[in-house]
Design a protein around this motif. Structure first.
Motif, PDB file in Angstrom:
ATOM      1  N   ASP A 161       0.866  -1.176   0.000  1.00 58.91           N
ATOM      2  CA  ASP A 161       0.000   0.000   0.000  1.00 58.91           C
ATOM      3  C   ASP A 161       0.897   1.218   0.000  1.00 58.91           C
ATOM      4  O   ASP A 161       1.730   1.380   0.895  1.00 58.91           O
ATOM      5  CB  ASP A 161      -0.906   0.002   1.231  1.00 58.91           C
ATOM      6  N   TYR A 162       0.709   2.083  -0.990  1.00 60.02           N
ATOM      7  CA  TYR A 162       1.639   3.188  -1.116  1.00 60.02           C
ATOM      8  C   TYR A 162       1.029   4.353  -1.874  1.00 60.02           C
ATOM      9  O   TYR A 162      -0.051   4.245  -2.474  1.00 60.02           O
ATOM     10  CB  TYR A 162       2.929   2.725  -1.813  1.00 60.02           C
ATOM     11  N   VAL A 163       1.726   5.446  -1.816  1.00 54.47           N
ATOM     12  CA  VAL A 163       1.328   6.689  -2.483  1.00 54.47           C
ATOM     13  C   VAL A 163       2.452   7.096  -3.421  1.00 54.47           C
ATOM     14  O   VAL A 163       3.633   6.948  -3.087  1.00 54.47           O
ATOM     15  CB  VAL A 163       1.084   7.799  -1.439  1.00 54.47           C
ATOM     16  N   MET A 164       2.067   7.603  -4.571  1.00 52.70           N
ATOM     17  CA  MET A 164       3.053   8.183  -5.482  1.00 52.70           C
ATOM     18  C   MET A 164       2.720   9.652  -5.683  1.00 52.70           C
ATOM     19  O   MET A 164       1.548  10.038  -5.687  1.00 52.70           O
ATOM     20  CB  MET A 164       3.080   7.440  -6.808  1.00 52.70           C
ATOM     21  N   GLY A 165       3.759  10.440  -5.826  1.00 53.96           N
ATOM     22  CA  GLY A 165       3.536  11.868  -5.931  1.00 53.96           C
ATOM     23  C   GLY A 165       4.516  12.568  -6.837  1.00 53.96           C
ATOM     24  O   GLY A 165       5.470  11.956  -7.339  1.00 53.96           O
ATOM     25  N   ARG A 201      -2.717   6.826 -12.560  1.00 57.97           N
ATOM     26  CA  ARG A 201      -1.825   5.668 -12.466  1.00 57.97           C
ATOM     27  C   ARG A 201      -2.264   4.601 -13.450  1.00 57.97           C
ATOM     28  O   ARG A 201      -3.440   4.512 -13.803  1.00 57.97           O
ATOM     29  CB  ARG A 201      -1.814   5.095 -11.048  1.00 57.97           C
ATOM     30  N   ASP A 202      -1.302   3.797 -13.871  1.00 52.48           N
ATOM     31  CA  ASP A 202      -1.559   2.648 -14.733  1.00 52.48           C
ATOM     32  C   ASP A 202      -1.037   1.427 -14.000  1.00 52.48           C
ATOM     33  O   ASP A 202       0.173   1.198 -13.955  1.00 52.48           O
ATOM     34  CB  ASP A 202      -0.858   2.838 -16.077  1.00 52.48           C
ATOM     35  N   SER A 203      -1.945   0.675 -13.422  1.00 53.45           N
ATOM     36  CA  SER A 203      -1.541  -0.465 -12.604  1.00 53.45           C
ATOM     37  C   SER A 203      -0.829  -1.527 -13.422  1.00 53.45           C
ATOM     38  O   SER A 203       0.121  -2.161 -12.941  1.00 53.45           O
ATOM     39  CB  SER A 203      -2.760  -1.067 -11.914  1.00 53.45           C
ATOM     40  N   ALA A 204      -1.252  -1.731 -14.650  1.00 54.37           N
ATOM     41  CA  ALA A 204      -0.647  -2.764 -15.494  1.00 54.37           C
ATOM     42  C   ALA A 204       0.812  -2.436 -15.802  1.00 54.37           C
ATOM     43  O   ALA A 204       1.664  -3.332 -15.872  1.00 54.37           O
ATOM     44  CB  ALA A 204      -1.441  -2.915 -16.775  1.00 54.37           C
ATOM     45  N   LYS A 205       1.105  -1.143 -15.972  1.00 52.54           N
ATOM     46  CA  LYS A 205       2.472  -0.735 -16.314  1.00 52.54           C
ATOM     47  C   LYS A 205       3.251  -0.260 -15.091  1.00 52.54           C
ATOM     48  O   LYS A 205       4.429   0.060 -15.204  1.00 52.54           O
ATOM     49  CB  LYS A 205       2.428   0.389 -17.354  1.00 52.54           C
ATOM     50  N   ASN A 206       2.568  -0.187 -13.954  1.00 51.98           N
ATOM     51  CA  ASN A 206       3.199   0.286 -12.715  1.00 51.98           C
ATOM     52  C   ASN A 206       3.822   1.665 -12.908  1.00 51.98           C
ATOM     53  O   ASN A 206       4.969   1.918 -12.510  1.00 51.98           O
ATOM     54  CB  ASN A 206       4.264  -0.711 -12.235  1.00 51.98           C
ATOM     55  N   THR A 207       3.043   2.533 -13.531  1.00 51.97           N
ATOM     56  CA  THR A 207       3.513   3.891 -13.769  1.00 51.97           C
ATOM     57  C   THR A 207       2.492   4.901 -13.251  1.00 51.97           C
ATOM     58  O   THR A 207       1.301   4.619 -13.140  1.00 51.97           O
ATOM     59  CB  THR A 207       3.750   4.153 -15.260  1.00 51.97           C
ATOM     60  N   VAL A 208       2.988   6.086 -12.970  1.00 54.48           N
ATOM     61  CA  VAL A 208       2.137   7.206 -12.608  1.00 54.48           C
ATOM     62  C   VAL A 208       2.440   8.336 -13.572  1.00 54.48           C
ATOM     63  O   VAL A 208       3.600   8.513 -13.983  1.00 54.48           O
ATOM     64  CB  VAL A 208       2.358   7.639 -11.147  1.00 54.48           C
ATOM     65  N   SER A 209       1.416   9.075 -13.959  1.00 53.09           N
ATOM     66  CA  SER A 209       1.588  10.152 -14.923  1.00 53.09           C
ATOM     67  C   SER A 209       1.044  11.457 -14.366  1.00 53.09           C
ATOM     68  O   SER A 209       0.128  11.462 -13.542  1.00 53.09           O
ATOM     69  CB  SER A 209       0.864   9.813 -16.225  1.00 53.09           C
ATOM     70  N   LEU A 210       1.634  12.533 -14.832  1.00 57.07           N
ATOM     71  CA  LEU A 210       1.170  13.875 -14.488  1.00 57.07           C
ATOM     72  C   LEU A 210       0.887  14.604 -15.800  1.00 57.07           C
ATOM     73  O   LEU A 210       1.812  14.928 -16.537  1.00 57.07           O
ATOM     74  CB  LEU A 210       2.217  14.627 -13.680  1.00 57.07           C
ATOM     75  N   HIS A 212      10.006  16.130  -9.868  1.00 58.04           N
ATOM     76  CA  HIS A 212      10.481  14.865  -9.316  1.00 58.04           C
ATOM     77  C   HIS A 212       9.318  13.956  -8.976  1.00 58.04           C
ATOM     78  O   HIS A 212       8.343  14.390  -8.342  1.00 58.04           O
ATOM     79  CB  HIS A 212      11.290  15.096  -8.042  1.00 58.04           C
ATOM     80  N   CYS A 213       9.445  12.702  -9.361  1.00 56.93           N
ATOM     81  CA  CYS A 213       8.520  11.662  -8.939  1.00 56.93           C
ATOM     82  C   CYS A 213       8.982  11.119  -7.586  1.00 56.93           C
ATOM     83  O   CYS A 213      10.194  11.036  -7.329  1.00 56.93           O
ATOM     84  CB  CYS A 213       8.514  10.558  -9.992  1.00 56.93           C
ATOM     85  N   THR A 214       8.034  10.734  -6.757  1.00 58.16           N
ATOM     86  CA  THR A 214       8.400  10.239  -5.437  1.00 58.16           C
ATOM     87  C   THR A 214       7.377   9.221  -4.965  1.00 58.16           C
ATOM     88  O   THR A 214       6.265   9.141  -5.511  1.00 58.16           O
ATOM     89  CB  THR A 214       8.510  11.409  -4.446  1.00 58.16           C
ATOM     90  N   THR A 215       7.735   8.452  -3.952  1.00 53.46           N
ATOM     91  CA  THR A 215       6.806   7.464  -3.417  1.00 53.46           C
ATOM     92  C   THR A 215       7.053   7.248  -1.931  1.00 53.46           C
ATOM     93  O   THR A 215       8.154   7.497  -1.424  1.00 53.46           O
ATOM     94  CB  THR A 215       6.936   6.127  -4.185  1.00 53.46           C
ATOM     95  N   ARG A 216       5.997   6.817  -1.243  1.00 56.21           N
ATOM     96  CA  ARG A 216       6.084   6.514   0.178  1.00 56.21           C
ATOM     97  C   ARG A 216       5.163   5.351   0.495  1.00 56.21           C
ATOM     98  O   ARG A 216       4.154   5.130  -0.190  1.00 56.21           O
ATOM     99  CB  ARG A 216       5.688   7.719   1.021  1.00 56.21           C
ATOM    100  N   TRP A 244      12.976   8.921  -4.411  1.00 54.73           N
ATOM    101  CA  TRP A 244      12.839  10.028  -5.355  1.00 54.73           C
ATOM    102  C   TRP A 244      13.464   9.672  -6.688  1.00 54.73           C
ATOM    103  O   TRP A 244      14.498   8.994  -6.753  1.00 54.73           O
ATOM    104  CB  TRP A 244      13.528  11.276  -4.804  1.00 54.73           C
ATOM    105  N   GLY A 245      12.840  10.151  -7.773  1.00 56.98           N
ATOM    106  CA  GLY A 245      13.435  10.033  -9.087  1.00 56.98           C
ATOM    107  C   GLY A 245      14.447  11.151  -9.304  1.00 56.98           C
ATOM    108  O   GLY A 245      14.587  12.061  -8.482  1.00 56.98           O
ATOM    109  N   GLN A 246      15.135  11.082 -10.425  1.00 49.88           N
ATOM    110  CA  GLN A 246      16.224  12.023 -10.683  1.00 49.88           C
ATOM    111  C   GLN A 246      15.731  13.400 -11.100  1.00 49.88           C
ATOM    112  O   GLN A 246      16.472  14.384 -11.028  1.00 49.88           O
ATOM    113  CB  GLN A 246      17.161  11.453 -11.767  1.00 49.88           C
ATOM    114  N   GLY A 247      14.490  13.471 -11.549  1.00 47.24           N
ATOM    115  CA  GLY A 247      13.920  14.758 -11.932  1.00 47.24           C
ATOM    116  C   GLY A 247      13.969  15.007 -13.421  1.00 47.24           C
ATOM    117  O   GLY A 247      14.911  14.573 -14.106  1.00 47.24           O
ATOM    118  N   ASN A 248      12.955  15.695 -13.913  1.00 49.86           N
ATOM    119  CA  ASN A 248      12.886  16.074 -15.327  1.00 49.86           C
ATOM    120  C   ASN A 248      12.583  17.562 -15.434  1.00 49.86           C
ATOM    121  O   ASN A 248      11.729  18.076 -14.715  1.00 49.86           O
ATOM    122  CB  ASN A 248      11.791  15.277 -16.049  1.00 49.86           C
TER     123      ASN A 248
END
Length: 124
Positions: free
Chosen positions: A31-35, A72-81, A95-99, A114-118
């Motif tokens: 169970d987690y959050v992505m941001g 979010r796309d559960s099948a691809k395990n990705t989050v989009s903004l 930056h993408c992040t998760t907790r 944290w991701g590296q940032g875009n």
């Protein structure tokens, strides 16, 4: 070890749109959050959006509501903004992040990885 890899971003004129994506791997908690946070030169890191993976609840601050959408796309395990109606003040590194857990926190100290940032640049 959780890894977050972002893609997307770039240069766009004011009023335009951009889409950021973040692929997560190595996750062990269920169970987690992505941001998303952003940081402009000379400014503190700023909360942009968060989504609870289980259920899809989202939380966005007022200054992006109606313009930005997190999904979010559960099948691809990705989050989009998805960012629409972009303004020059949206220029920043994103930056993408998760907790672990369910709290849709707007505080960067609550996030673990944290991701590296875009770079997103919006010209006037």
């Amino acid at each position: 070890q959780v890894q977050l890899v972002e893609s997307g971003g770039g240069l766009v004129q004011a009023g335009g749109s951009l889409r950021l994506s973040c692929a997560a791997s190595g996750r062990t908690f269920t169970d987690y959050v992505m941001g998303w946070f952003r940081q402009a030169p000379g400014k503190e890191r700023e909360f942009v959006a968060a989504i609870r993976w289980s259920g899809g609840s989202t939380f966005l601050p007022d200054f992006v509501k109606g313009r930005f959408t997190i999904s979010r796309d559960s099948a691809k395990n990705t989050v989009s903004l998805q960012m629409n109606s972009l303004k020059p003040e949206d220029t920043a590194i994103y930056h993408c992040t998760t907790r672990a857990g369910r709290a849709l926190s707007p505080h960067d100290k609550d996030y673990d990885y944290w991701g590296q940032g875009n770079q997103v640049t919006v010209s006037s």
